[in-house]
Design a protein around this motif. Structure first.
Motif, PDB file in Angstrom:
ATOM      1  N   GLY A  64       0.831  -1.206   0.000  1.00 30.48           N
ATOM      2  CA  GLY A  64       0.000   0.000   0.000  1.00 30.48           C
ATOM      3  C   GLY A  64       0.863   1.252   0.000  1.00 30.48           C
ATOM      4  O   GLY A  64       0.507   2.266   0.610  1.00 30.48           O
ATOM      5  N   GLN A 119      -5.063  -4.275   0.480  1.00 29.28           N
ATOM      6  CA  GLN A 119      -5.975  -3.469  -0.332  1.00 29.28           C
ATOM      7  C   GLN A 119      -7.424  -3.862  -0.083  1.00 29.28           C
ATOM      8  O   GLN A 119      -8.313  -3.009  -0.084  1.00 29.28           O
ATOM      9  N   ARG A 149      -8.675  -4.979   2.644  1.00 32.91           N
ATOM     10  CA  ARG A 149      -9.074  -4.377   3.928  1.00 32.91           C
ATOM     11  C   ARG A 149      -9.440  -2.904   3.760  1.00 32.91           C
ATOM     12  O   ARG A 149     -10.415  -2.422   4.313  1.00 32.91           O
ATOM     13  N   GLN A 150      -8.618  -2.202   2.958  1.00 33.91           N
ATOM     14  CA  GLN A 150      -8.881  -0.770   2.759  1.00 33.91           C
ATOM     15  C   GLN A 150     -10.172  -0.565   1.986  1.00 33.91           C
ATOM     16  O   GLN A 150     -10.947   0.345   2.290  1.00 33.91           O
ATOM     17  N   SER A 210     -12.991  -1.015   4.300  1.00 37.29           N
ATOM     18  CA  SER A 210     -13.178   0.127   5.186  1.00 37.29           C
ATOM     19  C   SER A 210     -13.868   1.282   4.450  1.00 37.29           C
ATOM     20  O   SER A 210     -14.733   1.960   5.003  1.00 37.29           O
ATOM     21  N   SER A 263      -3.731   7.679   2.233  1.00 38.08           N
ATOM     22  CA  SER A 263      -4.965   7.773   3.018  1.00 38.08           C
ATOM     23  C   SER A 263      -6.011   8.534   2.230  1.00 38.08           C
ATOM     24  O   SER A 263      -5.699   9.404   1.423  1.00 38.08           O
TER      25      SER A 263
END
Ligand code: UD1
Ligand code: CA
Length: 457
Positions: A28, A238, A240-241, A244, A263
């Motif tokens: 990431g 990725q 997980r992101q 979210s 972010s």
């Protein structure tokens, strides 16, 4: 509970087959070591020690903001030897949490559980059940299920290799006991290294309670030893992101084709991202932002109702409410677009501000320029901002109309409501409310005849 953390990051990472030190490979967009450091910080470690060695000073130099004590391990004689280097730094009465710099996906909750589990135990160990234990140390238990020791794959018997409970590398141990056990390590094993994992056998032999907690998310303890494990970890991170973002209400047309290397601040609702959107650095998205397929955004702020059509590249730019970019546009650093600005296909804008309602719709280059409100910049307009040595500014005042295929040779100013005729090369400031053009006169020649092809003899 107060604890100190040692992060092991000195290993060579031979299996990566890369000149770059392993812990500096990114996931990431951030080095593996950065992920582990942030985990330690997030857990509230009272001190962070990072053991580095292979890659030398390049490692601390690549991590400038870290509040950590850097400890050199040279030569690198194994994970136990690595922790030994940090020994003078940690306190006897403290719990010492050991993290591996190549295990970057560990979740905070998992480590919190491990620390809580340490309670009164001398040693707490994080293990994991996995289908394919290849490469990991195996947890050897007795008939009552008590942990006896950890055996590394290379030293394991065929029976031991079948054990599917593996060592994650993460453990917490009282300072005093750790110091004592580390002092007794030897390197009589297949790799000829001082294994940290041998302290488990020592603790068990002395009858200490070993608290074991298990990691629950299958991929969180993935150790990165090879490029293909790095790639797997990238996808896990990725996804997980992406999850979210979806939890925050963002629509991702395909969460498997979304990448965030930095972010993103979700500052609105009904945001929609099409496939292959890559966000890097710090990106902020307002209400109802729509981003088309194959768009790359780095350090951008997008206001409400901004639309980025497919195949655009934007870097360090601010895009005002209701503006529309692309398809195929490039917005370069220090560009500020106000509200309801349109930037169309094959347009490049650099270091410029464009006030509200202005349009640059086709095939243009606008650099070092201040564009007023309601300006229309026709197809193929070029601001000639560079003379080969220096850059100069172009100013286009409110309401101006720039005809197609115009060159504005900076420094130059186009007055308010001025019109520039198509095909002009403008080298001097042009007056307000006036048509200016530089164009050779059009001629039509009576009686002219096209040449005729001569017959070959
Ligand atoms: C290690 C564990 C293994 C565990 C696995 C989990 C040992 C002996 N084995 O094996 O039980 O299942 O991790 O991923 O601990 N390092 C140093 N200095 C050294 C050697 C290594 O700082 O001299 C660091 C490396 O940079 C790395 C970590 O320690 O971050 C682990 O080393 P690595 O060689 O990758 O150990 P594994 O063989 O994966
Ligand atoms: Ca490893």
């Amino acid at each position: 509970m107060t604890f100190q953390t040692v992060i092991l990051a000195a290993g060579q990472g031979t299996r990566m087959r890369s000149a770059r030190p392993k812990v500096l490979h990114p996931i990431g967009g951030k080095p593996l070591l950065g992920h582990v450091y942030e985990l330690a910080q997030g857990l509230g470690a009272e001190a962070v020690f990072i053991v580095y060695g292979h890659g030398g000073e390049r490692i601390p130099e690549s991590c400038p903001g870290f509040e950590a004590t850097w400890i050199l391990q040279s030569p690198q004689l194994g994970t136990g030897h690595a922790v030994q280097q940090a020994m003078p730094h940690f306190a006897d009465d403290r719990l010492v949490l050991i993290l591996y710099g190549d295990v970057p996906l560990l979740r905070r909750e998992t480590v919190q559980e491990l620390i809580a589990g340490a309670g009164n135990a001398t040693l707490a160990l994080l293990t994991m059940q996995i289908d394919d234990p290849t490469g990991y140390g195996r947890i050897v238990r007795d008939a009552h299920g008590r942990v006896l020791r950890i055996v590394e794959e290379r030293d394991a018997t065929p029976d031991e290799r079948r054990i599917r409970e593996v060592n994650t590398g993460i453990l917490a141990c009282r300072g005093r006991a750790l110091r004592e056990w580390l002092g007794r390590l030897d390197n009589g094993n297949a790799k000829g290294e001082y294994y940290l994992t041998d302290i488990i056998g020592m603790a068990a032999a002395e009858g200490h309670e070993i608290a074991v907690s298990q990691a629950r998310e299958p991929n969180e303890v993935l150790g990165i030893n090879t490029q293909s494990q790095l790639a797997v970890a990238e996808r896990v991170f990725q996804s997980r992101q992406a999850q979210s973002l979806m939890d925050q209400g963002v629509t991702l047309l395909d969460p498997a084709r979304f990448d965030l290397r930095g972010s993103v601040a979700v500052e609105g609702q009904e945001i929609e991202l099409d496939v292959n959107v890559v966000l890097e650095g710090c990106v902020r998205l307002g209400h109802r932002v729509k981003i088309g397929a194959n768009v790359y955004l780095k350090d951008c702020v997008l206001g409400d109702d901004v639309q980025i059509l497919p195949n655009c590249y934007l870097e360090n730019a601010e895009i005002g409410d209701g503006s529309r970019i692309g398809p195929f546009a490039r917005i370069r650093p220090e560009t500020r677009l106000a509200d309801h600005v349109h930037i169309g296909n094959f347009v490049e804008v650099k270091n410029s501000t464009v006030a509200s309602g202005s349009k640059i719709n086709h095939l243009s280059y606008v650099g070092d320029t201040v564009v007023g409100q309601r300006v229309n910049i026709g197809a193929g307009t070029i601001t000639c901002n560079y003379d080969g040595a220096n850059k100069f500014q172009t100013i286009i005042e409110d309401g101006a109309f720039i005809g197609s295929d115009t060159q504005l040779v900076a420094p130059v100013r186009v007055g308010r409501n001025a019109t520039i005729g198509a095909g002009s090369t403008i080298t001097k400031d042009t007056p307000e409310d006036t048509l200016t053009l530089s164009r050779s006169k059009q001629l039509s020649i009576d009686g002219w005849q096209r040449p005729v092809k001569q017959e070959k003899k």
